[in-house]
Design an enzyme around this catalytic site. Structure first.
Site, mmCIF file in Angstrom:
data_model
loop_
_atom_site.group_PDB
_atom_site.id
_atom_site.type_symbol
_atom_site.label_atom_id
_atom_site.label_comp_id
_atom_site.label_asym_id
_atom_site.label_seq_id
_atom_site.Cartn_x
_atom_site.Cartn_y
_atom_site.Cartn_z
ATOM 1 N N HIS A 49 0.671 -1.193 0.011
ATOM 2 C CA HIS A 49 -0.070 0.046 -0.087
ATOM 3 C C HIS A 49 0.842 1.292 -0.065
ATOM 4 O O HIS A 49 0.292 2.365 -0.106
ATOM 5 C CB HIS A 49 -1.060 0.039 1.158
ATOM 6 C CG HIS A 49 -0.185 0.511 2.369
ATOM 7 N ND1 HIS A 49 0.469 -0.497 3.268
ATOM 8 C CD2 HIS A 49 -0.256 1.575 3.190
ATOM 9 C CE1 HIS A 49 1.013 -0.044 4.415
ATOM 10 N NE2 HIS A 49 0.526 1.268 4.555
HETATM 11 C C1 UD1 Z 1 -2.268 5.732 5.422
HETATM 12 C C2 UD1 Z 1 -0.977 6.164 6.386
HETATM 13 C C3 UD1 Z 1 -0.071 5.227 6.424
HETATM 14 C C4 UD1 Z 1 -0.462 3.896 7.006
HETATM 15 C C5 UD1 Z 1 -1.775 3.458 6.213
HETATM 16 C C6 UD1 Z 1 -2.523 2.315 6.782
HETATM 17 C C7 UD1 Z 1 -0.588 8.589 5.725
HETATM 18 C C8 UD1 Z 1 0.166 9.792 5.261
HETATM 19 N N1 UD1 Z 1 -0.650 7.111 5.474
HETATM 20 O O1 UD1 Z 1 -2.092 5.361 4.241
HETATM 21 O O2 UD1 Z 1 1.009 5.559 6.957
HETATM 22 O O3 UD1 Z 1 0.481 2.853 7.100
HETATM 23 O O4 UD1 Z 1 -2.840 4.463 6.141
HETATM 24 O O5 UD1 Z 1 -3.402 1.741 5.890
HETATM 25 O O6 UD1 Z 1 -1.266 9.012 6.710
HETATM 26 N N2 UD1 Z 1 -8.981 4.779 0.839
HETATM 27 C C9 UD1 Z 1 -10.248 4.392 0.659
HETATM 28 N N3 UD1 Z 1 -11.070 4.012 1.712
HETATM 29 C C10 UD1 Z 1 -10.523 4.422 3.048
HETATM 30 C C11 UD1 Z 1 -9.227 4.930 2.895
HETATM 31 C C12 UD1 Z 1 -8.615 5.263 1.882
HETATM 32 O O7 UD1 Z 1 -10.717 3.929 -0.410
HETATM 33 O O8 UD1 Z 1 -11.191 4.195 4.145
HETATM 34 C C13 UD1 Z 1 -8.167 5.025 -0.581
HETATM 35 C C14 UD1 Z 1 -8.508 6.569 -1.040
HETATM 36 O O9 UD1 Z 1 -8.304 6.302 -2.400
HETATM 37 C C15 UD1 Z 1 -7.188 7.250 -0.528
HETATM 38 C C16 UD1 Z 1 -6.150 6.300 -0.476
HETATM 39 O O10 UD1 Z 1 -6.961 5.094 -0.138
HETATM 40 O O11 UD1 Z 1 -6.891 8.440 -1.348
HETATM 41 C C17 UD1 Z 1 -5.378 6.605 0.488
HETATM 42 O O12 UD1 Z 1 -5.508 7.071 1.772
HETATM 43 P P1 UD1 Z 1 -4.782 7.615 2.908
HETATM 44 O O13 UD1 Z 1 -5.608 7.600 4.165
HETATM 45 O O14 UD1 Z 1 -4.635 8.939 2.252
HETATM 46 O O15 UD1 Z 1 -3.413 6.768 3.079
HETATM 47 P P2 UD1 Z 1 -3.051 5.131 3.120
HETATM 48 O O16 UD1 Z 1 -2.338 4.889 1.868
HETATM 49 O O17 UD1 Z 1 -3.971 4.347 3.642
#
Ligand code: UD1
Length: 363
Positions: free
Chosen positions: A206
């Site tokens: 991820h």
């Molecule tokens: C975040 C953390 C990372 C952690 C990870 C665990 C930051 C910078 N990163 O990364 O340190 O290891 O969480 O999972 O805070 N999305 C969904 N559903 C959700 C959440 C996210 O579809 O419930 C998708 C969206 O397209 C979003 C992308 O995942 O833009 C990334 O989500 P985000 O919370 O920005 O970062 P993670 O990659 O999950």
């Protein structure tokens, strides 16, 4: 003592579980604020129910966005919440955007900040988490460290007086869930396309550095697909979205796409597996605690202790290895002998709560 935990992303919910439990056996008041950084049930709700965490007192529903937009939205929503509750401590966890947002809002209001899982460093400035954790450590009043290595980093950065070694709270919960799996209270989950009675691998990807470039993601997916064992890919929504965008098939060769698992099922799946391939920090540790070899597709790890004895191996670029070497590494057997135990004794959460209470009396 009144403590406000600010969480938002999946690994923070795992860390919150033992902390909420530790507060439950005290007279302290514990307020839980969920920023809404993760909102899918698979990444949030199942952790509250599965790990019996009390529901959040406040849910900000911030959701996804670019780093600046997401962090800014959290800060603007958190401001009024911290102001209303005026806790003795704001407790922030790990290294996500929710962590740095909570810390910055609290210090600006002269509310003490405690940082759980302080002092980790990857020294990789391309990782958003590295900036989040460095900034949070330097903002916080109390640094609750998981390992000796983390303490060393903080000493080097002049933060020794604020740092206390408490152990790793994820270890608290992992060891407890391991007992439930071993005693048969938790079953091995069904994994789509994988016979969990025969050798298989558990994989997760991820990190933006692994998912956000089509070439890089294609290479990693092909490397996983080429392995001679079934690979259960527990696909994070970011991975699914990027694979769709780039037209990369997450079901090819040995690779079988599965949904992310709730925590106890994840632990059971790792115990049932032959080994793990991942870019997750938490899973590197969990593999070690559960006695399974881990292959980490990154250039470095914050959890350097996992590398001891070959339990974890870094393979930054599987496609650069001769194919037979990649296969041999990713499917190697667990080292013989007991795994090292560098992450504490399973009581880090209690120790963190006690440390906040005693610090309040003495500072
Ligand atoms: C975040 C953390 C990372 C952690 C990870 C665990 C930051 C910078 N990163 O990364 O340190 O290891 O969480 O999972 O805070 N999305 C969904 N559903 C959700 C959440 C996210 O579809 O419930 C998708 C969206 O397209 C979003 C992308 O995942 O833009 C990334 O989500 P985000 O919370 O920005 O970062 P993670 O990659 O999950």
């Amino acid at each position: 003592m009144k403590v406000m935990s600010i969480v938002g992303a999946r690994p923070q919910l795992v860390k919150l579980a033992p902390v909420a439990e530790a507060f439950g056996s005290t007279d302290h008041q514990h307020v839980i604020v969920h920023t809404g950084q993760h909102y899918d049930a698979d990444l949030s709700d199942v952790f509250f129910t599965g790990l019996r965490i009390p529901p959040p007192d406040v849910h900000l529903g911030v959701g996804s966005g670019s780093h600046g937009v997401q962090t800014g939205a959290m800060m603007s929503a958190l401001d009024a919440v911290v102001e209303e509750h005026r806790p003795d401590w704001v407790l922030v966890y790990g290294d996500t955007n929710s962590t740095v947002a909570g810390a910055l809002v609290a210090v600006k209001q002269h509310v003490r900040v405690a940082h759980l899982e302080a002092g980790l460093r990857s020294f990789n400035r391309r990782m958003p988490e590295e900036h989040n954790r460095v900034a949070t450590d330097h903002l916080a009043d109390l640094l609750l460290c998981p390992t000796d290595e983390a303490m060393k980093h903080l000493v080097r950065e002049g933060l020794e007086e604020r740092s206390v070694l408490v152990g790793d709270v994820m270890t608290d919960v992992c060891l407890k869930v391991r007992e439930s799996v071993e005693s048969g209270t938790v079953d091995i989950p069904e994994l789509r396309g994988v016979d969990t009675g025969s050798p298989f691998l558990v994989a997760t990807l991820h990190r933006p550095d692994n998912t956000d470039s089509p070439e890089r993601l294609r290479d990693l997916v092909e490397a996983l697909a080429s392995l001679p064992l079934p690979v259960a890919l527990l696909a994070h929504p970011r991975l699914v979205a990027k694979a769709d965008e780039f037209g990369i098939d997450l079901e090819q060769g040995s690779l079988v796409r599965n949904r992310p698992l709730p925590y106890a099922e994840l632990v059971a799946a790792v115990i049932a597996s032959h080994g793990v391939v991942t870019d997750s920090g938490g899973l590197q540790k969990e593999a070690l605690l559960l006695g399974r070899p881990c292959t980490t597709v990154r250039t470095e790890t914050e959890w350097v202790e996992t590398l001891e004895g070959g339990w974890n191996r870094l393979v930054p670029d599987p496609q650069q290895l001769p194919p037979a070497e990649w296969v041999a590494t990713a499917t190697r057997a667990a080292p013989t002998g007991p795994p090292p135990r560098p992450f504490g004794d399973g009581r880090a959460a209690e120790r963190s709560v006690d440390t906040m209470a005693s610090w309040l009396r003495s500072h």
